[in-house]
Design a protein around this motif. Structure first.
Motif, PDB file in Angstrom:
ATOM      1  N   CYS A  21      -6.341   0.865   6.746  1.00 40.99           N
ATOM      2  CA  CYS A  21      -5.373   0.482   7.785  1.00 40.99           C
ATOM      3  C   CYS A  21      -4.150   1.393   7.727  1.00 40.99           C
ATOM      4  O   CYS A  21      -3.548   1.714   8.756  1.00 40.99           O
ATOM      5  CB  CYS A  21      -4.958  -0.975   7.607  1.00 40.99           C
ATOM      6  SG  CYS A  21      -6.259  -2.178   7.937  1.00 40.99           S
ATOM      7  N   ALA A  38      -8.897  -2.295   2.757  1.00 33.77           N
ATOM      8  CA  ALA A  38      -7.855  -2.369   3.787  1.00 33.77           C
ATOM      9  C   ALA A  38      -6.914  -1.176   3.720  1.00 33.77           C
ATOM     10  O   ALA A  38      -6.063  -1.008   4.595  1.00 33.77           O
ATOM     11  CB  ALA A  38      -7.069  -3.668   3.646  1.00 33.77           C
ATOM     12  N   LEU A  46     -12.206  -9.156   6.210  1.00 33.81           N
ATOM     13  CA  LEU A  46     -11.412  -7.932   6.187  1.00 33.81           C
ATOM     14  C   LEU A  46     -10.011  -8.184   6.740  1.00 33.81           C
ATOM     15  O   LEU A  46      -9.708  -9.264   7.260  1.00 33.81           O
ATOM     16  CB  LEU A  46     -12.117  -6.846   6.992  1.00 33.81           C
ATOM     17  CG  LEU A  46     -13.547  -6.501   6.533  1.00 33.81           C
ATOM     18  CD1 LEU A  46     -14.146  -5.423   7.411  1.00 33.81           C
ATOM     19  CD2 LEU A  46     -13.557  -6.067   5.073  1.00 33.81           C
ATOM     20  N   ALA A  47      -9.170  -7.155   6.642  1.00 29.78           N
ATOM     21  CA  ALA A  47      -7.771  -7.294   7.064  1.00 29.78           C
ATOM     22  C   ALA A  47      -7.654  -7.625   8.546  1.00 29.78           C
ATOM     23  O   ALA A  47      -6.739  -8.329   8.965  1.00 29.78           O
ATOM     24  CB  ALA A  47      -7.006  -6.014   6.741  1.00 29.78           C
ATOM     25  N   MET A  63      -0.743  -4.869   4.252  1.00 30.06           N
ATOM     26  CA  MET A  63      -2.197  -4.797   4.275  1.00 30.06           C
ATOM     27  C   MET A  63      -2.729  -4.448   5.660  1.00 30.06           C
ATOM     28  O   MET A  63      -3.725  -3.728   5.790  1.00 30.06           O
ATOM     29  CB  MET A  63      -2.798  -6.129   3.809  1.00 30.06           C
ATOM     30  CG  MET A  63      -4.310  -6.139   3.780  1.00 30.06           C
ATOM     31  SD  MET A  63      -5.016  -7.726   3.294  1.00 30.06           S
ATOM     32  CE  MET A  63      -4.555  -7.795   1.570  1.00 30.06           C
ATOM     33  N   ASP A  64      -2.066  -4.924   6.722  1.00 28.96           N
ATOM     34  CA  ASP A  64      -2.532  -4.643   8.078  1.00 28.96           C
ATOM     35  C   ASP A  64      -2.002  -3.320   8.618  1.00 28.96           C
ATOM     36  O   ASP A  64      -2.189  -3.011   9.799  1.00 28.96           O
ATOM     37  CB  ASP A  64      -2.147  -5.785   9.022  1.00 28.96           C
ATOM     38  CG  ASP A  64      -0.635  -6.003   9.090  1.00 28.96           C
ATOM     39  OD1 ASP A  64       0.100  -5.303   8.372  1.00 28.96           O
ATOM     40  OD2 ASP A  64      -0.188  -6.871   9.858  1.00 28.96           O
ATOM     41  N   ALA A  85     -11.807  -6.687  -0.221  1.00 28.91           N
ATOM     42  CA  ALA A  85     -11.211  -6.577   1.117  1.00 28.91           C
ATOM     43  C   ALA A  85      -9.854  -5.883   1.054  1.00 28.91           C
ATOM     44  O   ALA A  85      -9.520  -5.062   1.917  1.00 28.91           O
ATOM     45  CB  ALA A  85     -11.070  -7.964   1.728  1.00 28.91           C
ATOM     46  N   SER A  86      -9.076  -6.178   0.024  1.00 31.62           N
ATOM     47  CA  SER A  86      -7.750  -5.576  -0.113  1.00 31.62           C
ATOM     48  C   SER A  86      -7.841  -4.079  -0.389  1.00 31.62           C
ATOM     49  O   SER A  86      -7.032  -3.296   0.109  1.00 31.62           O
ATOM     50  CB  SER A  86      -6.975  -6.264  -1.242  1.00 31.62           C
ATOM     51  OG  SER A  86      -6.858  -7.645  -1.004  1.00 31.62           O
ATOM     52  N   TYR A 137       0.844  -1.189   0.000  1.00 28.03           N
ATOM     53  CA  TYR A 137       0.000   0.000   0.000  1.00 28.03           C
ATOM     54  C   TYR A 137       0.881   1.241   0.000  1.00 28.03           C
ATOM     55  O   TYR A 137       1.785   1.364   0.844  1.00 28.03           O
ATOM     56  CB  TYR A 137      -0.913  -0.007   1.225  1.00 28.03           C
ATOM     57  CG  TYR A 137      -1.951  -1.098   1.165  1.00 28.03           C
ATOM     58  CD1 TYR A 137      -3.278  -0.815   0.879  1.00 28.03           C
ATOM     59  CD2 TYR A 137      -1.595  -2.436   1.362  1.00 28.03           C
ATOM     60  CE1 TYR A 137      -4.229  -1.820   0.803  1.00 28.03           C
ATOM     61  CE2 TYR A 137      -2.529  -3.450   1.280  1.00 28.03           C
ATOM     62  CZ  TYR A 137      -3.842  -3.135   1.000  1.00 28.03           C
ATOM     63  OH  TYR A 137      -4.778  -4.132   0.909  1.00 28.03           O
TER      64      TYR A 137
END
Length: 573
Positions: A342, A339, A283-284, A185-186, A335-336, A147
């Motif tokens: 985050c 995310a 989700l993440a 991602m998190d 979901a990605s 990201y």
């Protein structure tokens, strides 16, 4: 010597250059050490690479070794001491006890050590890249997502008139510098690139982020085989927001076998509601929700073929996403994409808890003369166009809101017509002014070299080396904290409380019980505010004890327990 100094001989020898090696790390029994719970983060800090630094990081011989300096900076970050100056208001002897010394360095000494470590430009960037490569290699997912987003750091000083940037959280254009971060991602950070003159997300991805990722991201044999067999297969997926929308960029990354995932900046008409189906999406954070999704193929202006995925909300709004990832299922892509928040949450948390935006040093350095900046005249014309366009929109709204109702007298009708005519005349006048300004802006060069700016408008940049060095330590501290949070979440009924509980543990007193015979250092963390939290802390201590971590500079294995002020015979304080 200063407060809390007890190792007088070693300090005297260090002051005259006769101490051959840094002072040894020696723990003594200690009771009720303030903030002793922060030692629970030591295994995670070491696992995240705090002491795996480039050989070029060296300090001259003195009382404090380089490992102690790195460790105290990381523990300061976890204890929410947001700057070196705030260390003045901490008990030096208590902190020294946590490090196996008589006291920690005073602020002036610590500042000098950090200055020596940061005297070579680019060294912190090298260290960050080394750690990022290790962190990226630890990702266990077959389909990796990175990201990328910009973070604006506002500058309120007077050392240099930095360019203005729009700060979304304050809804103002302020003097600032921009950092472009790459996260998992998190939300866990990998690296960042500082831009004193912001070229935009598209240019930064092309010129900085992608070359870094190509150099640092791992490529397995399985990936190599898949890339060779399938021309549409990708190495990894890069996720960013609408600012990075560029069909040319998408095509260029596709050629490099890098997939993109972003929002569609120019979606066409809404799709029929009947085409959407409900999917269970994880989700993440692990939560599972229901989303109404639909997918089509789409072709952009440069003839690039992509997948377009849309999410239908309960209000009827459709969020459009584009991707060149042709293998991931539609729920995984949704979901990605979402995310991405985050990363926004990471920025907010780091600003509030770690002082990410604090100014580290008061100084500037020259910007290369060939650096291109926005032409001041172009910026002024663009600002005038935006202002007058806003005026025109308000007049259009007022014009459209005026309605002629029945039963009005002749005078009222004439007044209505006159006001309508005045508004229309003002709108036409603004149309002419906006067209003239746009023509002037078109004829004005958008970017010029810094050396072409008038002398009164030239600027320097804030020094970046020390900032990048300390930010890298904060990344390590955040990742260490996150690893502890992940352990606690498994045992908490409310997983959102995990970070708050970790901060409470860091602030809790602890007893230190060294055992030279068995080569152990027991950290006995005092009881927390309720029994339920104590039970979770016991689980954390058990997990930390399994790591068999040896405290840096000693041969003592760390053992974590919960309790207070219970020393074995002969070790009373």
């Amino acid at each position: 010597m200063g407060y809390a100094t007890t190792r007088v001989l070693e300090r005297v020898l260090a002051s005259v250059g006769k101490l051959g090696a840094p002072a040894a790390t020696e723990f003594e029994p200690a009771c009720d050490v303030a903030g002793g719970g922060v030692l629970a983060a030591v295994p995670a800090l070491l696992a995240q690479g705090l002491l795996r630094r480039p050989p070029s990081y060296q300090l001259p011989q003195g009382f404090y070794g380089i490992d102690s300096i790195f460790l105290v900076l990381a523990l300061m970050a976890l204890a929410r001491i947001r700057s070196l100056e705030q260390l003045r208001y901490q008990a030096p002897g208590e902190w020294g006890t946590l490090l196996g010394l008589d006291r920690i360095p005073e602020v002036r000494t610590l500042r000098e050590k950090v200055e020596r470590l940061c005297q070579d430009p680019g060294r912190a960037k090298e260290w960050n890249a080394q750690l990022a490569k290790e962190w990226m290699a630890c990702q266990d997912s077959a389909d990796v997502y990175y990201y990328c987003d910009g973070h604006v750091r506002v500058y309120h000083g007077e050392k240099t008139p930095l360019p203005r940037h729009y700060v979304a959280r304050e809804r103002l254009c302020l003097r600032a510098t921009v950092d472009y971060w790459v996260n998992a991602m998190d939300g866990q950070p990998f690296l960042y690139v500082n831009k004193e003159v912001d070229p935009g997300l598209i240019a930064t991805i092309k010129n900085d982020v992608v070359p870094w990722l190509q150099q640092l991201a791992a490529k397995t044999a399985e990936q190599e085989q898949r890339l060779a067999e399938d021309p549409r297969a990708h190495w990894f997926t890069l996720v960013f927001d609408r600012e990075g929308y560029s069909p040319e960029l998408f095509a260029e990354l596709f050629q490099k076998r890098i997939a993109i995932l972003t929002y569609h900046k120019f979606p066409k008409e809404d799709w029929p509601v009947e085409q959407f189906r409900a999917y269970r999406v994880e989700l993440a954070g692990g939560q599972k929700v229901m989303m109404k999704l639909s997918e089509r193929g789409t072709r952009l202006s440069n003839d690039l073929w992509l997948r377009e995925v849309r999410k239908l909300t309960d209000s009827g709004h459709q969020t459009a996403m584009l991707t060149t990832n042709f293998s991931a299922p539609m729920p995984v892509l949704a979901a990605s994409m979402f995310a991405r928040w985050c990363q926004e949450n990471f920025f907010r948390y780091m600003r509030e808890q770690y002082g990410l935006d604090r100014l580290v040093e008061y100084g500037t350095e020259l910007v290369p003369d060939i650096t291109e900046v926005v032409h001041p005249q172009w910026r002024r014309l663009d600002s005038q166009i935006r202002s007058k366009t806003g005026q025109r929109q308000r007049l259009h709204a007022k014009f459209g809101a005026m309605a002629l109702s029945e039963g009005l007298s002749e005078d009222e009708v004439q007044t209505y017509e006159r006001r309508k005519g005045e508004l229309q005349e003002q709108i036409q006048h603004l149309n002419v002014e906006i067209d003239q300004l746009k023509q002037q802006r078109k004829q004005t060069q958008h970017h010029i070299p810094l050396q072409s700016l008038p002398e009164e408008e030239r600027f320097t940049r804030l020094r970046t080396e020390r900032k990048h060095f300390l930010d890298t330590i904060k990344m390590i501290a955040y990742r260490a904290e996150t690893s502890l949070v992940s352990i606690l979440r498994e045992h908490l009924a409310r997983s959102d409380d995990a970070r708050t509980l970790v901060r409470q543990i860091f602030e809790t007193e602890a007893d230190l019980i060294p055992d030279m015979t068995n080569k152990t250092l027991t950290v006995q963390i005092h009881h927390l505010t309720q029994a339920a939290h104590d039970q979770v802390l016991e689980k954390l201590c058990a997990a930390l004890n399994e790591t068999q971590t040896v405290f840096p500079g000693t041969d003592l294995t760390l053992i974590f327990k919960i309790g207070s002020s219970q020393f074995p015979p002969g070790q009373e304080v």
